[in-house]
Scaffold this motif. Structure first.
Motif, PDB file in Angstrom:
ATOM      1  N   GLU A  44       0.906  -1.276   0.004  1.00 50.84           N
ATOM      2  CA  GLU A  44      -0.021   0.037  -0.020  1.00 50.84           C
ATOM      3  C   GLU A  44       0.935   1.265   0.134  1.00 50.84           C
ATOM      4  OE1 GLU A  44      -4.141   1.327   2.576  1.00 50.84           O
ATOM      5  OE2 GLU A  44      -2.374   0.478   3.521  1.00 50.84           O
ATOM      6  N   HIS A  45       1.975   1.272   0.906  1.00 48.51           N
ATOM      7  CA  HIS A  45       2.899   2.466   0.824  1.00 48.51           C
ATOM      8  C   HIS A  45       3.843   2.694  -0.329  1.00 48.51           C
ATOM      9  CE1 HIS A  45       2.516   2.295   5.588  1.00 48.51           C
ATOM     10  NE2 HIS A  45       1.198   2.854   4.985  1.00 48.51           N
ATOM     11  N   GLN A  46       4.342   1.309  -0.975  1.00 52.45           N
ATOM     12  CA  GLN A  46       5.263   1.547  -1.771  1.00 52.45           C
ATOM     13  C   GLN A  46       4.509   1.843  -3.379  1.00 52.45           C
ATOM     14  OE1 GLN A  46       7.875  -1.576  -2.417  1.00 52.45           O
ATOM     15  NE2 GLN A  46       8.596  -1.097  -4.372  1.00 52.45           N
ATOM     16  N   PHE A  47       3.348   1.162  -3.626  1.00 55.30           N
ATOM     17  CA  PHE A  47       2.552   1.254  -4.956  1.00 55.30           C
ATOM     18  C   PHE A  47       1.384   2.093  -4.893  1.00 55.30           C
ATOM     19  CE2 PHE A  47       4.810  -2.797  -5.206  1.00 55.30           C
ATOM     20  CZ  PHE A  47       5.960  -2.519  -6.342  1.00 55.30           C
ATOM     21  N   GLY A  48       1.095   2.448  -3.629  1.00 59.45           N
ATOM     22  CA  GLY A  48      -0.636   3.359  -3.571  1.00 59.45           C
ATOM     23  C   GLY A  48      -1.372   2.403  -3.656  1.00 59.45           C
ATOM     24  N   TRP A  49      -1.406   1.030  -3.915  1.00 60.51           N
ATOM     25  CA  TRP A  49      -2.560   0.158  -4.233  1.00 60.51           C
ATOM     26  C   TRP A  49      -3.439   0.361  -2.794  1.00 60.51           C
ATOM     27  CZ3 TRP A  49       0.786  -4.795  -5.625  1.00 60.51           C
ATOM     28  CH2 TRP A  49       1.292  -4.396  -6.736  1.00 60.51           C
ATOM     29  N   SER A  50      -4.726   0.262  -2.996  1.00 54.73           N
ATOM     30  CA  SER A  50      -5.840   0.291  -1.958  1.00 54.73           C
ATOM     31  C   SER A  50      -5.834  -1.163  -1.410  1.00 54.73           C
ATOM     32  CB  SER A  50      -7.000   0.591  -2.770  1.00 54.73           C
ATOM     33  OG  SER A  50      -7.705  -0.172  -3.519  1.00 54.73           O
ATOM     34  N   ARG A  51      -6.328  -1.021  -0.141  1.00 54.57           N
ATOM     35  CA  ARG A  51      -6.509  -2.311   0.493  1.00 54.57           C
ATOM     36  C   ARG A  51      -7.557  -3.179  -0.439  1.00 54.57           C
ATOM     37  NH1 ARG A  51      -6.075  -1.359   7.093  1.00 54.57           N
ATOM     38  NH2 ARG A  51      -4.365   0.035   6.831  1.00 54.57           N
ATOM     39  N   ALA A  52      -8.613  -2.527  -0.913  1.00 56.81           N
ATOM     40  CA  ALA A  52      -9.441  -3.489  -1.553  1.00 56.81           C
ATOM     41  C   ALA A  52      -8.812  -4.148  -2.726  1.00 56.81           C
ATOM     42  CB  ALA A  52     -10.559  -2.380  -2.005  1.00 56.81           C
ATOM     43  N   THR A  53      -7.893  -3.414  -3.434  1.00 56.50           N
ATOM     44  CA  THR A  53      -7.228  -4.070  -4.427  1.00 56.50           C
ATOM     45  C   THR A  53      -6.301  -5.079  -4.181  1.00 56.50           C
ATOM     46  OG1 THR A  53      -7.025  -1.941  -5.715  1.00 56.50           O
ATOM     47  CG2 THR A  53      -5.453  -3.490  -6.564  1.00 56.50           C
ATOM     48  N   ILE A  54      -5.546  -5.110  -2.991  1.00 55.06           N
ATOM     49  CA  ILE A  54      -4.638  -6.102  -2.488  1.00 55.06           C
ATOM     50  C   ILE A  54      -5.522  -7.286  -1.963  1.00 55.06           C
ATOM     51  CG2 ILE A  54      -2.934  -6.486  -0.767  1.00 55.06           C
ATOM     52  CD1 ILE A  54      -2.363  -3.468  -0.910  1.00 55.06           C
ATOM     53  N   LEU A 386     -13.567  -4.071   1.304  1.00 56.48           N
ATOM     54  CA  LEU A 386     -14.054  -3.157   0.680  1.00 56.48           C
ATOM     55  C   LEU A 386     -14.937  -2.274   1.869  1.00 56.48           C
ATOM     56  CD1 LEU A 386     -16.306  -4.849  -2.052  1.00 56.48           C
ATOM     57  CD2 LEU A 386     -14.654  -3.160  -2.392  1.00 56.48           C
ATOM     58  N   LEU A 387     -15.520  -2.820   3.013  1.00 58.95           N
ATOM     59  CA  LEU A 387     -16.161  -2.347   3.961  1.00 58.95           C
ATOM     60  C   LEU A 387     -15.090  -1.307   4.958  1.00 58.95           C
ATOM     61  CD1 LEU A 387     -18.147  -5.241   5.875  1.00 58.95           C
ATOM     62  CD2 LEU A 387     -19.034  -3.124   4.728  1.00 58.95           C
ATOM     63  N   ARG A 388     -13.943  -1.803   4.609  1.00 53.68           N
ATOM     64  CA  ARG A 388     -12.887  -0.768   5.432  1.00 53.68           C
ATOM     65  C   ARG A 388     -12.562   0.356   4.589  1.00 53.68           C
ATOM     66  NH1 ARG A 388      -9.500   2.307   6.146  1.00 53.68           N
ATOM     67  NH2 ARG A 388      -7.770   2.335   7.439  1.00 53.68           N
ATOM     68  N   SER A 389     -12.464   0.292   3.363  1.00 54.75           N
ATOM     69  CA  SER A 389     -12.198   1.370   2.201  1.00 54.75           C
ATOM     70  C   SER A 389     -13.568   2.431   2.454  1.00 54.75           C
ATOM     71  CB  SER A 389     -11.799   0.742   0.876  1.00 54.75           C
ATOM     72  OG  SER A 389     -10.760   0.017   0.905  1.00 54.75           O
ATOM     73  N   SER A 390     -14.596   1.899   2.424  1.00 52.35           N
ATOM     74  CA  SER A 390     -15.857   2.847   2.389  1.00 52.35           C
ATOM     75  C   SER A 390     -16.264   3.458   3.670  1.00 52.35           C
ATOM     76  CB  SER A 390     -17.078   1.764   1.880  1.00 52.35           C
ATOM     77  OG  SER A 390     -17.215   0.716   2.706  1.00 52.35           O
ATOM     78  N   LEU A 391     -15.899   2.663   4.901  1.00 50.53           N
ATOM     79  CA  LEU A 391     -16.274   3.091   6.330  1.00 50.53           C
ATOM     80  C   LEU A 391     -15.442   3.579   7.002  1.00 50.53           C
ATOM     81  CD1 LEU A 391     -18.779   0.166   7.237  1.00 50.53           C
ATOM     82  CD2 LEU A 391     -19.597   2.443   6.028  1.00 50.53           C
ATOM     83  N   GLY A 392     -14.049   2.960   6.643  1.00 46.96           N
ATOM     84  CA  GLY A 392     -12.998   3.651   7.437  1.00 46.96           C
ATOM     85  C   GLY A 392     -12.546   2.825   8.741  1.00 46.96           C
TER      86      GLY A 392
END
Length: 431
Positions: A44-54, A386-392
């Motif tokens: 996430e830090h190196q490539f900027g990929w979201s947690r949903a993508t990973i 997805l829930l983490r990305s949308s709800l934090g």
């Protein structure tokens, strides 16, 4: 192998050596499967990929890990345990090593999702069920419990070390370490894993001397074996109860906690090493809990055991969001209760599958049940991301996971209610 078995004659059964080799294989596979959870934050830090993508790549890995199971069990019937397992280990080690060069999300999905997911699906619970049914008549539950506990031991051995390496040196050295470990178990399989007890002039452990021998391999195509067994088993209500309860098991373990706990700890200010250490502590408790579960499944009603396992797991997951707010005892209490039955569900589920479908069909049927487990895990891995990305926050995901476990605790009481075994008569598994 014959020489070792001869030297052991009268001292210990060679089946215990086979169990030890399989334990080490499952240990390496468990470390491989746990690696993406350590890589999530660094990627996430190196490539900027979201947690949903990973999480999507991890969910593909988990799904294929499960879907490979029945075909792996069928391949072991057709081609043998050792050739099937060695092929999987070569693919697993090569795929993990190749991932050190990835720079795009599609590469992670292809390598970690498809290659590694499919390969680790061979070195999985269906391998344990196949080996236990072939080599043991007595102590099946205990041996299955110990082999299942290797997943917890894999976390115990690998996660804190891998997290420390990722924190100080990045994620690429992590994947190289895992690839080397996967390659190191290859010689053990090649030289110490015979196909059957009869290959070294023995009977399964605890089998009477006058029992008829079952030797040889199936001549059928593995696809025919796998789908033929599914067609027969799917007519039984017990199969679907086992399938959906194990779907919930996978959603609440590998998919949610196994994938997201380290990242969840980061949301509350804990480091990756602290999160990995928490998983490792849960691994210690699970090593004890799953071994004990195997012992209990040899002696007590497996449906009742599963009722308690799922019920207590559900309550612990509902408690988890509150645990971070309790200074000292919060997370240790969760780690103890959740860890004790992380995968304690496996030995009773194998026992119920064998009772319902018979010794010969059980490994392939259980492979399909494990497919349900991993589909549930894939659903939870991606859904929680997805829930983490949308709800934090992961709070809603924790509550959903806990509620599903409480539903599973009711479902398992309906399995095999008659108490009489109803072996599947699947022609596809006939030798």
């Amino acid at each position: 192998m014959n020489w070792i078995a001869t030297r052991m004659n009268g001292r210990a059964h060679y089946g215990w050596v086979v169990a030890a080799v399989v334990f080490l294989v499952l240990l390496a596979a468990a470390g491989t499967r746990a690696t993406p959870s350590v890589m999530m934050v660094p990627l996430e830090h190196q490539f900027g990929w979201s947690r949903a993508t990973i999480s999507l790549a991890i969910s593909v890995n988990i799904a294929l890990y499960g879907l490979t199971g029945p075909f792996a069990a069928a391949s072991m019937q057709r081609f043998g345990v050792r050739p099937t397992l060695m092929t999987a280990l070569v693919v697993m080690a090569g795929g993990v090593g190749l991932s050190s060069m990835m720079t795009a999300p599609w590469q992670m999905i292809l390598i970690w999702g498809v290659m590694v997911g499919g390969a680790t699906g061979v070195a999985a619970l269906t391998l344990s069920a196949t080996v236990v049914n072939r080599w043991f008549v007595e102590r099946r539950g205990l041996v299955m419990g110990v082999l299942t506990a290797s997943s917890a031991t894999g976390q115990l051995v690998f996660l804190p070390m891998l997290a420390a390496v990722a924190e100080h040196h990045g994620w690429r050295p992590v994947v190289m370490i895992v690839a080397i470990v996967a390659a190191l178990v290859l010689p053990l399989v090649a030289f110490l894993l015979p196909e059957r007890p009869s290959s070294v002039g023995l009977r399964p452990y605890g089998e009477p001397h006058d029992a008829p021998r079952v030797d040889g391999q199936s001549a059928q195509n593995p696809l025919a074996i796998a789908f033929g067994t599914l067609a027969s088993a799917s007519k039984s209500r017990d199969f679907w109860l086992l399938f959906f309860s194990f779907f919930i098991c996978g959603a609440s373990t590998n998919g949610y906690i196994g994938t997201h706990l380290i990242a969840m700890c980061g949301d509350y200010g804990l480091s990756e090493v602290q999160g990995a250490s928490l998983l490792a502590a849960m691994g210690i408790f699970d090593l004890f809990g799953t071994t004990l579960s195997g012992w209990l499944s040899d002696r007590f009603n497996s449906r009742v055991l599963l009722f308690w396992y799922y019920g207590l797991r559900g309550l612990s997951l509902i408690y988890l969001p509150h645990a971070f707010g309790i200074d000292f005892f919060g997370l240790p209490i969760f780690a103890m209760f959740y860890g004790l039955d992380w995968i304690a569900t496996v030995p009773p589920t194998v026992r119920l599958t064998t009772d319902a479908f018979g010794k010969d069909s059980a490994p392939v049927v259980f492979g399909w049940v494990v497919a349900g487990h991993q589909l549930g895990a894939a659903f939870a891995a991606y859904g929680a991301g997805l829930l983490r990305s949308s709800l934090g926050t992961y709070t809603v995901a924790s509550m959903i996971s806990g509620g599903l476990c409480l539903i599973a605790s009711i479902l398992v009481l309906r399995i095999h209610r008659s108490g009489a075994a109803r072996p599947a008569t699947a022609a596809a598994t006939a030798a």
